[in-house]
Enzyme design. Structure first.
Site, PDB file in Angstrom:
ATOM      1  N   ASN A  48       1.722  -7.513  22.948  1.00  0.00           N
ATOM      2  CA  ASN A  48       0.487  -7.672  22.178  1.00  0.00           C
ATOM      3  C   ASN A  48       0.876  -8.369  20.889  1.00  0.00           C
ATOM      4  O   ASN A  48       1.406  -7.752  19.974  1.00  0.00           O
ATOM      5  CB  ASN A  48      -0.128  -6.288  21.904  1.00  0.00           C
ATOM      6  CG  ASN A  48      -1.364  -6.384  21.035  1.00  0.00           C
ATOM      7  OD1 ASN A  48      -1.906  -7.467  20.821  1.00  0.00           O
ATOM      8  ND2 ASN A  48      -1.808  -5.239  20.521  1.00  0.00           N
ATOM      9  N   LYS A  57      -0.980  -9.636  18.682  1.00  0.00           N
ATOM     10  CA  LYS A  57      -1.938  -9.434  17.577  1.00  0.00           C
ATOM     11  C   LYS A  57      -2.238 -10.781  16.896  1.00  0.00           C
ATOM     12  O   LYS A  57      -2.282 -11.801  17.573  1.00  0.00           O
ATOM     13  CB  LYS A  57      -1.405  -8.381  16.601  1.00  0.00           C
ATOM     14  CG  LYS A  57      -0.979  -7.111  17.348  1.00  0.00           C
ATOM     15  CD  LYS A  57      -0.683  -5.940  16.461  1.00  0.00           C
ATOM     16  CE  LYS A  57      -0.225  -4.767  17.325  1.00  0.00           C
ATOM     17  NZ  LYS A  57      -0.016  -3.530  16.563  1.00  0.00           N
ATOM     18  N   HIS A 102      -8.099  -1.289  21.477  1.00  0.00           N
ATOM     19  CA  HIS A 102      -6.896  -1.064  20.668  1.00  0.00           C
ATOM     20  C   HIS A 102      -7.293  -0.314  19.393  1.00  0.00           C
ATOM     21  O   HIS A 102      -8.384  -0.546  18.843  1.00  0.00           O
ATOM     22  CB  HIS A 102      -6.244  -2.404  20.320  1.00  0.00           C
ATOM     23  CG  HIS A 102      -4.893  -2.240  19.713  1.00  0.00           C
ATOM     24  ND1 HIS A 102      -4.727  -1.911  18.392  1.00  0.00           N
ATOM     25  CD2 HIS A 102      -3.652  -2.326  20.251  1.00  0.00           C
ATOM     26  CE1 HIS A 102      -3.427  -1.807  18.137  1.00  0.00           C
ATOM     27  NE2 HIS A 102      -2.749  -2.054  19.249  1.00  0.00           N
ATOM     28  N   GLU A 148      -6.525  -0.706  16.419  1.00  0.00           N
ATOM     29  CA  GLU A 148      -6.885  -1.580  15.299  1.00  0.00           C
ATOM     30  C   GLU A 148      -8.324  -2.072  15.426  1.00  0.00           C
ATOM     31  O   GLU A 148      -9.032  -2.246  14.429  1.00  0.00           O
ATOM     32  CB  GLU A 148      -5.889  -2.758  15.223  1.00  0.00           C
ATOM     33  CG  GLU A 148      -4.528  -2.279  14.733  1.00  0.00           C
ATOM     34  CD  GLU A 148      -3.333  -3.063  15.259  1.00  0.00           C
ATOM     35  OE1 GLU A 148      -3.503  -4.185  15.763  1.00  0.00           O
ATOM     36  OE2 GLU A 148      -2.202  -2.532  15.167  1.00  0.00           O
ATOM     37  N   GLU A 202      -1.324   4.924  22.973  1.00  0.00           N
ATOM     38  CA  GLU A 202      -0.658   4.447  21.757  1.00  0.00           C
ATOM     39  C   GLU A 202      -0.969   5.380  20.595  1.00  0.00           C
ATOM     40  O   GLU A 202      -2.028   5.243  19.956  1.00  0.00           O
ATOM     41  CB  GLU A 202      -1.153   3.046  21.405  1.00  0.00           C
ATOM     42  CG  GLU A 202      -0.924   2.023  22.505  1.00  0.00           C
ATOM     43  CD  GLU A 202      -0.926   0.604  21.934  1.00  0.00           C
ATOM     44  OE1 GLU A 202       0.112  -0.058  22.039  1.00  0.00           O
ATOM     45  OE2 GLU A 202      -1.942   0.181  21.357  1.00  0.00           O
ATOM     46  N   GLY A 232       3.501   0.107  14.809  1.00  0.00           N
ATOM     47  CA  GLY A 232       3.969  -0.735  13.710  1.00  0.00           C
ATOM     48  C   GLY A 232       4.665   0.037  12.606  1.00  0.00           C
ATOM     49  O   GLY A 232       4.899  -0.492  11.526  1.00  0.00           O
ATOM     50  N   SER A 275       5.834   1.151  18.535  1.00  0.00           N
ATOM     51  CA  SER A 275       7.231   0.893  18.151  1.00  0.00           C
ATOM     52  C   SER A 275       8.212   0.924  19.317  1.00  0.00           C
ATOM     53  O   SER A 275       9.357   1.359  19.161  1.00  0.00           O
ATOM     54  CB  SER A 275       7.665   1.855  17.042  1.00  0.00           C
ATOM     55  OG  SER A 275       6.836   1.696  15.899  1.00  0.00           O
TER      56      SER A 275
HETATM   57  P1  PGA Z   1       4.069  -1.979  17.829  1.00  0.00           P
HETATM   58  O1  PGA Z   1       2.536  -2.207  18.299  1.00  0.00           O
HETATM   59  O2  PGA Z   1       4.904  -2.112  19.082  1.00  0.00           O
HETATM   60  O3  PGA Z   1       4.329  -3.050  16.845  1.00  0.00           O
HETATM   61  O4  PGA Z   1       4.139  -0.592  17.269  1.00  0.00           O
HETATM   62  C1  PGA Z   1       2.068  -1.694  19.509  1.00  0.00           C
HETATM   63  C2  PGA Z   1       0.618  -2.007  19.675  1.00  0.00           C
HETATM   64  O5  PGA Z   1      -0.144  -1.939  18.696  1.00  0.00           O
HETATM   65  O6  PGA Z   1       0.168  -2.339  20.793  1.00  0.00           O
END
Ligand code: PGA
Length: 251
Positions: free
Chosen positions: A10, A12, A96, A98, A168, A174, A214
């Site tokens: 992903n 983003k 997601h 976000e 998640e 992140g 992560s």
């Molecule tokens: P990350 O993001 O691996 O940077 O923690 C995962 C995600 O938001 O899908």
């Protein structure tokens, strides 16, 4: 029964077109296990180029990171499921955290997105996960359970079979902090049990449940080795082809 293994990236809101093409080219030309499906979640403007680039590449597909929940109309700047379908996109990340947080996406909107995608034979990668306060209060299983049931349990068994779920935990996205393999397994098993209660074990055993938060080359193997973890949804570590390849090889 063995389920599909999936390493989904992903990106983003990162990268420019040439960089995206570069990563995709590297992955396409590198040896990858034949039993792992790699999916790249790319920004809208890159989708057509990346779909074309991967058309004849095995086990490498492109996902959109979102879609709108209405079929079409006066929604300036938005992208519909039909538009994505017309580009040849097969997978779409839905819900997601976000999107839920910054764009106020609700379970009802996510249910509409899932319906539109399935009607086009496209595959939703449905995201769920709890914030830190909910985990600290010990309510994570019921929180995630209601995200899953609210957005998905109106589906017929035939439709449910098509879904990919990504768990998640928001506190791990992140942040560099990962759920422990035990925490991931516990939640994945709980999601699978919930699906089993609603749809029976044949379907619950078919559905890939990915872990996200992560995931990196140093922890992917341990997380993916859990019995109910079928792969990962990877943000930061999917931005570098070498790191993502290492993750793809971690099953
Ligand atoms: P990350 O993001 O691996 O940077 O923690 C995962 C995600 O938001 O899908």
């Amino acid at each position: 029964m063995s389920r599909l293994k999936i390493a989904a990236g992903n990106w983003k809101m990162n990268k420019e077109l040439e960089e995206a093409l570069d990563i995709t080219r590297t992955l396409a030309n590198s040896s990858r296990p034949t039993d792992v499906l790699t999916i790249l979640g790319a920004p809208y403007p890159f989708l057509k180029s990346l779909v074309d680039q991967t058309l004849y590449v095995d086990h490498l597909d492109i996902a959109a990171q979102n879609c709108h929940h209405k079929v079409s109309g006066a929604y300036t700047g938005e992208v519909s499921v039909d538009m994505l379908d017309s580009l040849g996109v097969q997978y779409v990340i839905v819900g997601h955290s976000e999107r839920r947080e910054y764009f106020s996406e609700t379970d009802d909107m996510l249910a509409e997105k899932v319906n539109l995608l399935l009607a086009k034979q496209m595959i939703p990668i449905f995201c769920c996960g709890e914030p830190l306060e909910i985990r600290k209060a010990g309510n994570h299983e019921s929180h995630v359970g209601s995200q899953v049931s609210n957005a998905l349990f109106h589906l017929s068994p035939e439709q449910m079979k098509e879904i990919i779920i990504a768990y998640e935990p928001i506190w791990a996205i992140g942040t560099g902090e990962t759920a422990s393999p035990e925490q991931a397994q516990e939640m994945h098993a709980s999601i699978r049990d919930l699906i089993k209660d609603q749809y029976g074990s044949e379907i619950s055993e078919m559905i890939p449940i990915l872990y996200g938060g992560s995931v990196k080359p140093s922890n992917a193997k341990e997380i993916f080795s859990q019995p109910d973890v079928d792969g990962g949804l990877v943000g930061g570590a999917s931005l570098k082809a070498d790191d993502f390849l290492e993750i793809i090889h971690s099953f």
